[in-house]
Design a protein around this motif. Structure first.
Motif, mmCIF file in Angstrom:
data_model
loop_
_atom_site.group_PDB
_atom_site.id
_atom_site.type_symbol
_atom_site.label_atom_id
_atom_site.label_comp_id
_atom_site.label_asym_id
_atom_site.label_seq_id
_atom_site.Cartn_x
_atom_site.Cartn_y
_atom_site.Cartn_z
ATOM 1 N N GLN A 57 -2.199 -20.322 -15.799
ATOM 2 C CA GLN A 57 -2.928 -20.538 -14.552
ATOM 3 C C GLN A 57 -2.318 -19.675 -13.456
ATOM 4 N N VAL A 58 -3.164 -18.838 -12.854
ATOM 5 C CA VAL A 58 -2.736 -17.925 -11.794
ATOM 6 C C VAL A 58 -3.427 -18.327 -10.500
ATOM 7 N N VAL A 59 -2.649 -18.438 -9.439
ATOM 8 C CA VAL A 59 -3.201 -18.745 -8.120
ATOM 9 C C VAL A 59 -3.122 -17.469 -7.287
ATOM 10 N N VAL A 60 -4.273 -17.081 -6.732
ATOM 11 C CA VAL A 60 -4.378 -15.869 -5.918
ATOM 12 C C VAL A 60 -4.904 -16.272 -4.550
ATOM 13 N N ALA A 61 -4.315 -15.698 -3.509
ATOM 14 C CA ALA A 61 -4.770 -15.935 -2.139
ATOM 15 C C ALA A 61 -5.224 -14.611 -1.535
ATOM 16 N N PRO A 62 -6.171 -14.645 -0.603
ATOM 17 C CA PRO A 62 -6.564 -13.411 0.074
ATOM 18 C C PRO A 62 -5.330 -12.733 0.664
ATOM 19 N N VAL A 63 -5.260 -11.416 0.537
ATOM 20 C CA VAL A 63 -4.070 -10.681 0.961
ATOM 21 C C VAL A 63 -4.341 -9.882 2.227
ATOM 22 N N ASP A 64 -3.377 -9.869 3.108
ATOM 23 C CA ASP A 64 -3.411 -8.992 4.273
ATOM 24 C C ASP A 64 -3.225 -7.571 3.724
ATOM 25 N N PRO A 65 -4.165 -6.664 3.925
ATOM 26 C CA PRO A 65 -4.080 -5.336 3.325
ATOM 27 C C PRO A 65 -2.865 -4.524 3.765
ATOM 28 N N SER A 66 -2.200 -4.961 4.815
ATOM 29 C CA SER A 66 -1.012 -4.244 5.278
ATOM 30 C C SER A 66 0.252 -4.660 4.535
ATOM 31 N N LYS A 67 0.178 -5.692 3.717
ATOM 32 C CA LYS A 67 1.386 -6.305 3.171
ATOM 33 C C LYS A 67 1.789 -5.951 1.740
ATOM 34 N N PRO A 68 0.890 -5.614 0.817
ATOM 35 C CA PRO A 68 1.344 -5.379 -0.557
ATOM 36 C C PRO A 68 2.432 -4.310 -0.639
ATOM 37 N N GLU A 69 3.420 -4.619 -1.478
ATOM 38 C CA GLU A 69 4.555 -3.730 -1.692
ATOM 39 C C GLU A 69 4.726 -3.505 -3.186
ATOM 40 N N VAL A 70 5.499 -2.495 -3.526
ATOM 41 C CA VAL A 70 5.792 -2.207 -4.926
ATOM 42 C C VAL A 70 6.360 -3.464 -5.581
ATOM 43 N N GLY A 71 5.804 -3.823 -6.732
ATOM 44 C CA GLY A 71 6.232 -4.998 -7.475
ATOM 45 C C GLY A 71 5.338 -6.205 -7.298
ATOM 46 N N ASP A 72 4.538 -6.240 -6.234
ATOM 47 C CA ASP A 72 3.622 -7.353 -6.038
ATOM 48 C C ASP A 72 2.520 -7.316 -7.092
ATOM 49 N N ILE A 73 1.996 -8.484 -7.440
ATOM 50 C CA ILE A 73 0.846 -8.568 -8.333
ATOM 51 C C ILE A 73 -0.360 -8.884 -7.463
#
Length: 113
Positions: A19-35
């Protein structure tokens, strides 16, 4: 959003049918290693961010086995994985999308914004 992806491309952080929980992401925030949850060839899949290009407002997405899927614009990234089988993902806190008081989303000056 909660779902159970199948396949082995994201092992070990996500095993088939967990079971994977995903939340809307702020497009400014993803970094290397994030899924993140990103659209590839018309289908939305979980991918690991393997590089960011702030000037081009895009990120490189890969599976967890070394295959690079390519670069994608931030408008094709829909969410960030915040938990797998009830275990919170380190680094996901503070990267979810928040609504401003007027209902619009905010985008700061981070790597993919």
């Amino acid at each position: 959003m909660t779902f159970r992806p199948s396949g082995s491309s994201m092992v070990p952080p996500i095993r088939s049918r967990q079971q994977v929980v995903v939340a809307p992401v702020d497009p400014s925030k993803p970094e290397v290693g994030d899924i993140v949850l990103a659209r590839v060839a018309g289908t939305v899949y979980p991918h690991r961010v393997s590089s960011v290009d702030p000037a081009g407002k895009r990120g490189q997405i890969s599976n967890n086995r070394g295959r690079v899927n390519g670069w994608t614009s931030r408008d094709r990234v829909f969410g960030i994985c915040v938990a797998v089988d009830g275990v919170m993902r380190k680094g996901a806190a503070g990267k979810t999308l928040t609504a401003d008081s007027d209902g619009s989303s905010s985008c700061g000056s981070g790597p993919m914004c």
